[in-house]
Design an enzyme around this catalytic site. Sequence first.
Site, PDB file in Angstrom:
ATOM      1  N   ASP A 184       1.274  -1.040  -0.157  1.00  0.00           N
ATOM      2  CA  ASP A 184      -0.177   0.069  -0.204  1.00  0.00           C
ATOM      3  C   ASP A 184       1.004   1.479  -0.045  1.00  0.00           C
ATOM      4  O   ASP A 184       2.104   0.942   0.361  1.00  0.00           O
ATOM      5  CB  ASP A 184      -0.803  -0.154   1.046  1.00  0.00           C
ATOM      6  CG  ASP A 184      -0.331  -0.725   2.632  1.00  0.00           C
ATOM      7  OD1 ASP A 184       0.257  -0.741   2.599  1.00  0.00           O
ATOM      8  OD2 ASP A 184      -1.534  -0.708   3.513  1.00  0.00           O
ATOM      9  N   GLU A 191      -5.994   3.141   3.566  1.00  0.00           N
ATOM     10  CA  GLU A 191      -6.045   3.520   4.396  1.00  0.00           C
ATOM     11  C   GLU A 191      -8.251   4.561   4.420  1.00  0.00           C
ATOM     12  O   GLU A 191      -8.909   3.879   5.061  1.00  0.00           O
ATOM     13  CB  GLU A 191      -5.749   4.590   5.502  1.00  0.00           C
ATOM     14  CG  GLU A 191      -4.396   4.788   5.676  1.00  0.00           C
ATOM     15  CD  GLU A 191      -4.607   3.674   6.649  1.00  0.00           C
ATOM     16  OE1 GLU A 191      -5.279   4.019   7.617  1.00  0.00           O
ATOM     17  OE2 GLU A 191      -3.267   3.590   7.330  1.00  0.00           O
TER      18      GLU A 191
END
Length: 385
Positions: A77, A138
Amino acid sequence: MKIREEIALLGKDVIRHRRALHQIPEIGLATVETKAYLKKQLEQLKIDELREDFIEHGLVAVLYGKQNTEMIAFRADMDALPISEETKAAFVSSYPERMHACGHDGHMAALLALITYLCAHKEALKQGIVFIFQPGEENPGGAKIMIENGLFRTYPIKAIFGTHVMPDLEKGKIATKAGPLMARVSELYFDILGNGAHAAMPHDGNDALLAGCAFVEQLQTIVSRSLDPSHSAVLTIGTMRAGEARNALAAKAHLEGTMRSFDDQDHERMKKRIHEIAKGIELLHGVVIQVKIVDCYPVVQNDPQLYTLVKAVCADDFIEESPRMIAEDFSFYQQQTKGLFFYTGIKDADFHQPLHDPTFNFDELALLNTVETDVRILEELQILK
């Protein structure tokens, strides 16, 4: 964990990448500078294929093997958090209200190191490997976007692996479990509409604040009274805003919260009970409750066979993990193919700050354990020989 010499020599690269990325944190899907940095590094490595079309500010790199009818994938990520850094590190964030406080800079650095190692061993690759650099973990869930834009239609990915650094896990250890590792999560939003009145004449109004308090109290009975007590779940109301004057009944109240569970049936039961309780509070307090439940990420559900494989390759450095109520959009990939998510330990005497903390930092050499684990996985699967 015993790190082979060739991977240990990548330590300088891991430090360089992590610290460069740490200085350019970006939020959500807007990982413009981060993508540019990664693209430059990947082009220098001369990978076989680099795709930018699955998501605007993410990348997919590919190394092809001797056969490519089946491929495996590794994912990192890219996004940071809206937190002002307090580490005083020499490589501190260049932006006062953004910080890589969750270790995604380290995840990218580790994946770059893995690609570097595999580029040096490309002739030994039996199958193709896909490397996913994904923004928006997120929020709002970049994995889902990449899937919708054809990632799994383009590449025959039969297994996918991901990791997250974990500051409460000893450096050198790898931890995971079979089945549910992280929770399914939904966001909760409630607007309670009553009628204002002077505090001296409460009978003339319908107090939205009082109704909100009663609503929160009853919501807390869902986990304790509506679910099997052997199942884990949480429902938390984190904010409540109501009222405009100390001597008046609140005409409106707004509440927000989160609910998490490891079982889809439990999750749907919780949603049903929220609506039922809202109806009851409406009748009891003479208010209207507008309910909005936003489903976010599914359960991170680890494949049992991949779990057994990782446990075997890590041997004495493996720790059996317990489920955590945190969430990860890696779970969307696991709805497409079998997957395994594991934690990489980074805790030592100098670094033990929690995730999402403005003082969060870690020793980048701990990331070599991720690289070593990934290489062992490839060797155990006989993809790298």
